[in-house]
Design a protein around this motif. Structure first.
Motif, short mmCIF file in Angstrom:
data_model
loop_
_atom_site.label_atom_id
_atom_site.label_comp_id
_atom_site.label_asym_id
_atom_site.label_seq_id
_atom_site.Cartn_x
_atom_site.Cartn_y
_atom_site.Cartn_z
N VAL A 119 0.85 -1.19 0.00
CA VAL A 119 0.00 0.00 0.00
C VAL A 119 0.89 1.24 0.00
CG1 VAL A 119 -1.80 1.26 1.23
CG2 VAL A 119 -1.77 -1.24 1.27
N SER A 120 0.70 2.11 -0.98
CA SER A 120 1.58 3.28 -1.11
C SER A 120 1.37 4.29 0.01
CB SER A 120 1.34 3.96 -2.47
OG SER A 120 1.61 3.08 -3.54
N PHE A 121 0.13 4.43 0.45
CA PHE A 121 -0.15 5.41 1.51
C PHE A 121 -1.42 4.99 2.22
CE2 PHE A 121 -1.84 6.93 -2.54
CZ PHE A 121 -3.19 7.06 -2.25
N GLY A 122 -1.63 5.56 3.39
CA GLY A 122 -2.82 5.24 4.17
C GLY A 122 -3.39 6.49 4.80
N VAL A 123 -4.22 6.29 5.82
CA VAL A 123 -4.90 7.39 6.49
C VAL A 123 -3.92 8.44 6.99
CG1 VAL A 123 -6.21 8.00 8.56
CG2 VAL A 123 -6.93 6.07 7.17
N ILE A 124 -2.87 8.01 7.68
CA ILE A 124 -1.98 8.98 8.31
C ILE A 124 -1.24 9.83 7.28
CG2 ILE A 124 0.02 7.43 8.54
CD1 ILE A 124 -1.27 10.02 11.12
N GLU A 125 -0.82 9.21 6.17
CA GLU A 125 -0.15 9.99 5.12
C GLU A 125 -1.11 10.96 4.46
OE1 GLU A 125 2.19 6.24 5.69
OE2 GLU A 125 0.07 6.62 5.25
N GLN A 126 -2.35 10.54 4.25
CA GLN A 126 -3.33 11.41 3.62
C GLN A 126 -3.72 12.57 4.53
OE1 GLN A 126 -6.14 8.15 2.18
NE2 GLN A 126 -6.02 9.45 0.38
N MET A 127 -3.80 12.31 5.84
CA MET A 127 -4.11 13.39 6.77
C MET A 127 -2.97 14.40 6.84
SD MET A 127 -6.24 11.81 9.97
CE MET A 127 -6.41 13.46 10.67
#
Length: 317
Positions: A119-127
């Motif tokens: 997975v390239s990014f998740g919740v924390i990266e998007q926030m």
């Protein structure tokens, strides 16, 4: 003939960054990874080893933990420009609670909490992408990708450490709802089977009940029966990986839609009904505020897709 010259971006230069109280306690390597988005980690570690990164004019190693008031020298590095496309798309998630110390969101199913494992990014990266001015945003705990519900994120280092301590000492209460296959018998049951992590032949991480595993404690309550299915409440007293999923599956009651520990036939049946996730939802959180100690009682109702499938079972059971 007029010659067209493309303006070049200004050459990177040395920066000096003062550490605030909210940033204190972080390792210098983790601080730089977040500060220097887009710069390969190998370049950052090379700069640390070579003495190009300095704290208060002195050399440090990658394990150095920052202190409020530290002055960090960041050497010239090629950083993304302000007008460049972000590699992580910003996302605003539903906020259930927020103050200066923490934010609690209602995470949708199908979204990982952080990047990694394909997975390239998740919740924390998007926030972080959506809140570029935030000094600190760190996960206080985790939810599986297919689990929806309440997720705590710290905005201060002291709040993060306190939340970790509280969860480790079981000071808070995390309540989940799960739809399982089978007619659950007991109104209330304590499950204390130890859990052990292991890897499949393909390298996939799994968990099983094993006497050599770590202590795990889940309190399961019956909420409603739907013929061949049961809606259960599950309270976590420990926070092991896949704990609720494995405890229930090991007892013969796998969660509907669980691709690791459930039945393919059941998953296919619910998929045809339009339900394309695992039915596990972190719906209630009772925990003292990490700074003030004030009791927090937070709720995230079952998502519409879960309610829809329960209505269907109500009508057909």
């Amino acid at each position: 003939m007029r010659k067209t010259v493309n303006a070049k971006s200004p050459a990177p230069s040395v920066r000096f960054v003062e550490i605030h109280a909210e940033q204190a306690g972080q390792r210098i390597d983790n601080f730089l990874i977040r500060l220097c988005k887009g710069v390969p980690k190998s370049h950052l570690y090379k700069a640390i080893r070579g003495g190009e990164v300095r704290v208060n004019k002195g050399r440090i190693n990658a394990e150095y933990r920052l202190v409020a008031g530290d002055l960090v020298r960041v050497p010239p590095m090629r950083l993304p420009q302000a007008d460049e496309a972000r590699s992580v798309p910003p996302m605003v998630f539903p906020v259930v609670f927020e103050d200066d110390a923490m934010v609690v969101i209602n995470k949708p199913a199908g979204v990982a909490v952080h990047g990694g494992s394909g997975v390239s990014f998740g919740v924390i990266e998007q926030m972080r992408a959506a809140r570029p001015d935030a000094l600190l945003l760190e996960l206080a705990h985790r939810l599986d990708r297919e689990t929806s519900g309440l997720l705590m994120i710290a905005k201060q280092r002291k709040a993060l450490l306190r939340l970790h301590d509280m969860l480790r000492e079981s000071e808070g209460r995390k309540h989940y709802q799960a739809l399982v296959v089978g007619d659950w018998v007991n109104d209330r049951q304590h499950m204390r089977q130890p859990l052990l992590k292991w890897l499949t032949a393909s390298g996939e991480r799994r968990v099983r009940v094993d006497a050599e595993g770590k202590v795990a404690h889940t309190i399961v309550t019956l909420q409603k029966r739907y013929g061949r299915y049961s809606l259960l409440g599950a309270e976590l007293r420990t926070g092991r990986t896949h704990q609720i999923r494995v405890h229930l599956a090991s007892a013969g009651y796998p969660i509907v839609g669980d691709e690791k520990y459930g039945s393919d036939d059941v998953r296919d049946r619910f998929f045809k009904l339009g339900f394309r996730r695992m039915f596990l939802h972190a719906g209630r959180l009772d925990i003292p505020h990490p700074i003030t100690g004030e009791p927090l009682n937070l709720v995230a109702p079952l998502p519409p897709d879960c309610m829809k499938i329960l209505d269907y079972l109500e009508q057909t059971s």
